[in-house]
Design a protein around this motif. Sequence first.
Motif: not given
Length: 283
Positions: A182-189, A191-193, A195-202
């Motif tokens: 989190i400190a290195w890439i950030g929380e937003d990044r 979440s993207t990695l 797959l936040a808010d995506s049906l592919l996260q499961p």
Amino acid sequence: MTLLLEILSDSFMDIIKTLPLLLIVYALLYYVENRLTSTPALLSRAAQFGPVVGALAGTVPQCGFSAAAAALFSAGYLAPATLVAVFLATSDEAVPVLLAGGASVSQVVWLLVVKFVLAVVGGYLLQVTVFRQAIVKADEPLEIEMESCGCGEGSPVAIVIWRTLKTALFLFVILFALNLVIAWIGEDRLSTLLLADSLLQPVLCALLGLVPSCAMSVLLAELFSSGAISFGALVAGLSTGAGFGYIVLLGDKDGRKRALPIITATLALAIIGGMLIQTFLPL
């Protein structure tokens, strides 16, 4: 270097705060495990009554239970659909980590209930379709080894302390790595990695759950507690997280031949269940 030491210190202090609750939870689990004398008999009935018994037994907080079920399957005593039900219902180290991480009791109860329902429905669906021709040794006596992981060796105090420290160590390593990322890439990044808010996260979490280590259940529980993954993704990841069960399944020559259909079925049901839960039951 200063940032690294700060992250190390923060992670260590977070773990110190969770130790008392982890100790209490593992003490309660030890009490439950040693009072559930009917659990071996429960599993011995699984060959006759099918996935519902496997799911019920898998929900029980028994150390090494998935490994014992996999061994019985390899020996021909457990139907494949019932073994999948056991795998889907098992939660490994997730419950104590979730409670220690700030998850509500209602969320933990929902987790266990949802995984049980998924295991029962999925197990019976497999029993009448993919594994409908499976044959088990229902007429022969079953010998069940519940201590295959060695968790029952030693005094009660030593067992509880060892399990607490082992989980705390896993949690510290994962928390430190997570804070570092989190400190290195950030929380937003992050979440993207993930797959936040995506049906592919499961799907992603279900694949992570296949790694045969209780560290994966700790990781998934910590990611959920931090808000990085959804409840549906947590269910998917923990539903494939059969831990040492996969090692036993793949380590036995006879069981290895039938391992792929079991793992594939577990993965497919975990993904489908996780997607449905993420869509209709956001917690």
